[in-house]
Design an enzyme around this catalytic site. Structure first.
Site, PDB file in Angstrom:
ATOM      1  N   LYS A  56       0.884  -1.183   0.000  1.00  0.00           N
ATOM      2  CA  LYS A  56       0.000   0.000   0.000  1.00  0.00           C
ATOM      3  C   LYS A  56       0.912   1.220   0.000  1.00  0.00           C
ATOM      4  O   LYS A  56       1.408   1.640   1.042  1.00  0.00           O
ATOM      5  CB  LYS A  56      -0.884  -0.039   1.252  1.00  0.00           C
ATOM      6  N   GLU A  72       8.827   1.325  11.672  1.00  0.00           N
ATOM      7  CA  GLU A  72       9.878   2.337  11.500  1.00  0.00           C
ATOM      8  C   GLU A  72       9.168   3.679  11.558  1.00  0.00           C
ATOM      9  O   GLU A  72       8.447   4.030  10.626  1.00  0.00           O
ATOM     10  CB  GLU A  72      10.571   2.187  10.138  1.00  0.00           C
ATOM     11  N   CYS A 112      13.631  10.681   7.785  1.00  0.00           N
ATOM     12  CA  CYS A 112      13.323  10.224   9.149  1.00  0.00           C
ATOM     13  C   CYS A 112      14.528  10.376  10.066  1.00  0.00           C
ATOM     14  O   CYS A 112      14.383  10.663  11.243  1.00  0.00           O
ATOM     15  CB  CYS A 112      12.837   8.785   9.130  1.00  0.00           C
ATOM     16  N   GLU A 120       8.460  16.525  15.628  1.00  0.00           N
ATOM     17  CA  GLU A 120       9.034  16.263  14.308  1.00  0.00           C
ATOM     18  C   GLU A 120       8.399  17.202  13.284  1.00  0.00           C
ATOM     19  O   GLU A 120       7.175  17.225  13.139  1.00  0.00           O
ATOM     20  CB  GLU A 120       8.771  14.808  13.897  1.00  0.00           C
TER      21      GLU A 120
HETATM   22  P1  NAD Z   1       1.891   8.464   7.738  1.00  0.00           P
HETATM   23  O1  NAD Z   1       1.969   7.711   9.015  1.00  0.00           O
HETATM   24  O2  NAD Z   1       0.913   9.558   7.618  1.00  0.00           O
HETATM   25  O3  NAD Z   1       1.565   7.472   6.533  1.00  0.00           O
HETATM   26  C1  NAD Z   1       2.365   6.365   6.210  1.00  0.00           C
HETATM   27  C2  NAD Z   1       1.535   5.331   5.486  1.00  0.00           C
HETATM   28  O4  NAD Z   1       0.550   4.813   6.379  1.00  0.00           O
HETATM   29  C3  NAD Z   1       0.761   5.864   4.285  1.00  0.00           C
HETATM   30  O5  NAD Z   1       0.803   4.902   3.263  1.00  0.00           O
HETATM   31  C4  NAD Z   1      -0.643   6.029   4.834  1.00  0.00           C
HETATM   32  O6  NAD Z   1      -1.651   5.945   3.854  1.00  0.00           O
HETATM   33  C5  NAD Z   1      -0.724   4.850   5.776  1.00  0.00           C
HETATM   34  N1  NAD Z   1      -1.710   4.969   6.855  1.00  0.00           N
HETATM   35  C6  NAD Z   1      -2.181   6.090   7.459  1.00  0.00           C
HETATM   36  N2  NAD Z   1      -3.071   5.764   8.423  1.00  0.00           N
HETATM   37  C7  NAD Z   1      -3.158   4.417   8.434  1.00  0.00           C
HETATM   38  C8  NAD Z   1      -3.913   3.478   9.204  1.00  0.00           C
HETATM   39  N3  NAD Z   1      -4.763   3.873  10.171  1.00  0.00           N
HETATM   40  N4  NAD Z   1      -3.763   2.162   8.959  1.00  0.00           N
HETATM   41  C9  NAD Z   1      -2.911   1.744   8.003  1.00  0.00           C
HETATM   42  N5  NAD Z   1      -2.190   2.578   7.219  1.00  0.00           N
HETATM   43  C10 NAD Z   1      -2.305   3.900   7.443  1.00  0.00           C
HETATM   44  O7  NAD Z   1       3.380   8.942   7.444  1.00  0.00           O
HETATM   45  P2  NAD Z   1       3.875   9.892   6.265  1.00  0.00           P
HETATM   46  O8  NAD Z   1       3.437  11.271   6.570  1.00  0.00           O
HETATM   47  O9  NAD Z   1       3.511   9.254   4.964  1.00  0.00           O
HETATM   48  O10 NAD Z   1       5.464   9.756   6.409  1.00  0.00           O
HETATM   49  C11 NAD Z   1       6.245  10.581   7.192  1.00  0.00           C
HETATM   50  C12 NAD Z   1       6.592   9.898   8.491  1.00  0.00           C
HETATM   51  O11 NAD Z   1       7.301   8.685   8.235  1.00  0.00           O
HETATM   52  C13 NAD Z   1       7.537  10.724   9.367  1.00  0.00           C
HETATM   53  O12 NAD Z   1       7.094  10.662  10.704  1.00  0.00           O
HETATM   54  C14 NAD Z   1       8.880  10.015   9.216  1.00  0.00           C
HETATM   55  O13 NAD Z   1       9.770  10.193  10.281  1.00  0.00           O
HETATM   56  C15 NAD Z   1       8.442   8.599   9.083  1.00  0.00           C
HETATM   57  N6  NAD Z   1       9.488   7.784   8.461  1.00  0.00           N
HETATM   58  C16 NAD Z   1      10.187   6.911   9.251  1.00  0.00           C
HETATM   59  C17 NAD Z   1      11.210   6.153   8.704  1.00  0.00           C
HETATM   60  C18 NAD Z   1      11.978   5.189   9.534  1.00  0.00           C
HETATM   61  O14 NAD Z   1      12.621   4.323   8.969  1.00  0.00           O
HETATM   62  N7  NAD Z   1      11.938   5.271  10.852  1.00  0.00           N
HETATM   63  C19 NAD Z   1      11.525   6.293   7.333  1.00  0.00           C
HETATM   64  C20 NAD Z   1      10.799   7.197   6.571  1.00  0.00           C
HETATM   65  C21 NAD Z   1       9.768   7.941   7.151  1.00  0.00           C
END
Ligand code: NAD
Length: 501
Positions: free
Chosen positions: A185, A262, A296, A394
């Site tokens: 997804k 992550e 991240c 963040e």
């Molecule tokens: P997000 O949590 O908004 O979304 C991530 C994914 O989860 C998307 O595909 C979204 O559609 C899906 N999603 C949202 N709600 C959901 C639910 N209830 N159930 C299942 N799936 C759901 O994150 P974002 O804004 O896309 O990404 C940025 C974040 O990702 C930042 O906090 C960043 O630090 C983190 N990040 C972490 C790492 C790591 O390795 N630790 C790497 C990259 C990004």
């Protein structure tokens, strides 16, 4: 049309799901607009998946797992296909990077680097499964034990919009290398580069049904949520915000699913007075402004020893002011457009909060010449107090907080003073201090006198609100496999006997 609004070559007419080897629309026909981050104009429609689409994708993946050849193939055979995937990704690197950059706003030069890394991920896991050695134990004359490593089933892979293609490869590589089948997804803001996976996998000869993809949103009732709640998906690998991770954790609990999380970060870069200041300035600038600050592991809090603080802030602010903001497609660009207007608003709101909490020393607004789109000047705040929101939360954009410290103890206290614990960067020429600080800092990863470079064999993950579990190297193999212990009797049976008379 300017360069920034011309869609890259090879773009599909629209973005669809890929289920059981076919591109399909949503069962209910629903679609959403994907925006160009330079203009914020919609440039393509994407299918919006819901429960029915996830059900179809999981059924295809389950059938491929239960009846298809993939989980039963020898590691060497699977590795050949993974290496072909890597070759194809590499050969299409420029096309891929152009799509990624157009869709996400990442500078093109950095998008190319991410595409190369995506190819490496497949090559690395191909090597790893062929060289995989499993444990065996013996009790001489009595018993031998060995570990039978098995794929688990359908893995649900949920990914964010920052470096989307590379992060997808980071999950797809080990998930399929180990014989699982998958439903991906992708993030709703950036579905374009993921639309290339089906063609790449088909060309490489990946059997039908091993890879499935459902586009759309994550929230309740939509694709992400439905994937997490599907009973035939025993594994969820998620990368995204900590808050979303908590929701997924709760939603997966009734099935006790395997989870890898992550999550977010607010990583400290600690600069001691005995550090190579020029190297520290260069690395900490790159650390927070590369990938538009949407990284991240960004070192978004810089802690600087008091005796060099003023000099450091001055040099840092001057250099941040010279970081080249430009169009994503321009090879000279260092910081381009944030992914989406919603995210732009969030980052700009933190810039305003920062102005009321700390001293603005660089940036703080929209760069000149970029009147539309999601452009933010590289922004630096100094004298940031630990209770400031820009210290604790963040931001995920090109915004950095600098704070002074007077002793090693204070530096450590400040470094650990957020809910996050993803990465830490330490700059000092004192080896003993570097080691001691690394031991005490609350983070999943530490870089000493180094930028964020990572060997693919090392574990990747965070502590506290930054994650649960580790992937990377053998940790990924462990996550995506079941380890069954088999016990063989080699001699007398020594079990107590019940009910003998
Ligand atoms: P997000 O949590 O908004 O979304 C991530 C994914 O989860 C998307 O595909 C979204 O559609 C899906 N999603 C949202 N709600 C959901 C639910 N209830 N159930 C299942 N799936 C759901 O994150 P974002 O804004 O896309 O990404 C940025 C974040 O990702 C930042 O906090 C960043 O630090 C983190 N990040 C972490 C790492 C790591 O390795 N630790 C790497 C990259 C990004």
């Amino acid at each position: 049309m300017t360069q920034s609004t011309t869609p890259p070559a090879g773009m599909p007419e629209k973005i669809r799901h890929y289920i059981g080897g076919e591109f399909v629309d949503s069962v209910d026909g629903d679609e959403f607009d994907v925006l160009n981050p330079v203009t914020n104009e919609p440039y393509i429609k994407a299918a919006s998946g819901k429960k029915a689409d996830i059900e179809a994708a999981v059924a295809a993946a389950k059938q491929a797992f239960d009846e298809g050849p993939w989980p039963r193939m020898l590691p060497r055979e699977r590795a050949r296909i993974l290496n072909k995937i890597a070759d194809i990704v590499e050969s299409r690197k420029d096309e891929l990077a152009a799509m990624e950059s157009f869709d996400s706003g990442l500078p093109i030069t950095q998008a190319k680097g991410q595409a190369a890394r995506a190819a490496e991920n497949f090559r690395f896991f191909a090597d790893l499964i062929v060289a995989q050695v499993d444990d065996a134990f013996k009790v001489p004359g009595r018993q031998a034990n060995y570990v039978n490593r098995k794929p688990i089933g359908v893995a649900g892979l949920i990914t964010p919009w920052n470096t989307p293609f590379m992060l997808e490869s980071w999950k797809l590589g080990p998930a399929i290398a180990t014989g699982n089948t998958v439903v991906l997804k992708p993030a709703e803001f950036t579905p374009l580069s993921a639309s290339l996976w089906p063609g790449i996998f088909e060309e490489a000869g990946l059997p039908t049904g091993v890879f499935n993809m459902v586009n759309g949103f994550g929230e309740e009732g939509f694709a992400g949520d439905s994937l997490v709640k599907h009973p035939d998906v025993p594994l969820i690998s998620f990368t995204g915000e900590s808050k979303t991770g908590q929701t997924i954790f709760a939603n997966a609990a009734p099935w006790l699913k395997g989870l890898s999380m992550e999550l977010g970060g607010k990583s400290p870069a600690v600069v001691f007075a005995d550090a190579d200041i020029e190297a520290a300035v260069n690395a900490t600038i790159f650390g927070v402004f590369s990938l538009n600050g949407e990284r991240c592991t960004a070192g978004s809090r810089i802690l600087v020893e008091q005796s060099i603080y003023d000099e450091f802030v001055e040099r840092y602010a001057a250099q941040a002011g010279r970081v080249k903001v430009g169009l994503p497609s321009d090879p000279a660009t260092e910081v381009a457009a944030l992914v989406h207007p919603e995210h732009y608003e969030k980052v700009m709101s933190y810039v305003e909060i920062g102005k009321s909490e700390a001293r603005l020393v660089a940036g703080g607004g929209r760069p000149e010449g970029f009147e539309t789109g999601n452009f933010v000047q590289p922004t630096v705040f100094a004298d940031v107090q630990p209770d400031a929101r820009i210290f604790q939360e963040e931001i995920f954009g090109p915004v950095v907080a600098i704070t002074p410290f007077s002793s090693d103890e204070e530096a450590l206290e400040l470094a650990n003073n957020t809910k996050y614990g993803l990465a830490a960067y330490i700059w000092t020429s004192d080896l003993k201090r570097a080691h001691n600080f690394s031991q005490a800092v609350e983070s999943g990863m530490v870089w000493l006198n180094s930028n964020n470079v990572r060997d693919l064999r090392t574990p990747f993950g965070g502590v506290k609100a930054s994650g649960l579990g580790h992937e990377g190297g053998y940790r990924s193999i462990d996550f995506y496999t079941e380890q069954q212990s088999v016990h063989i009797n080699l001699g007398e049976v020594h079990n107590p006997v019940f009910g003998k008379q």
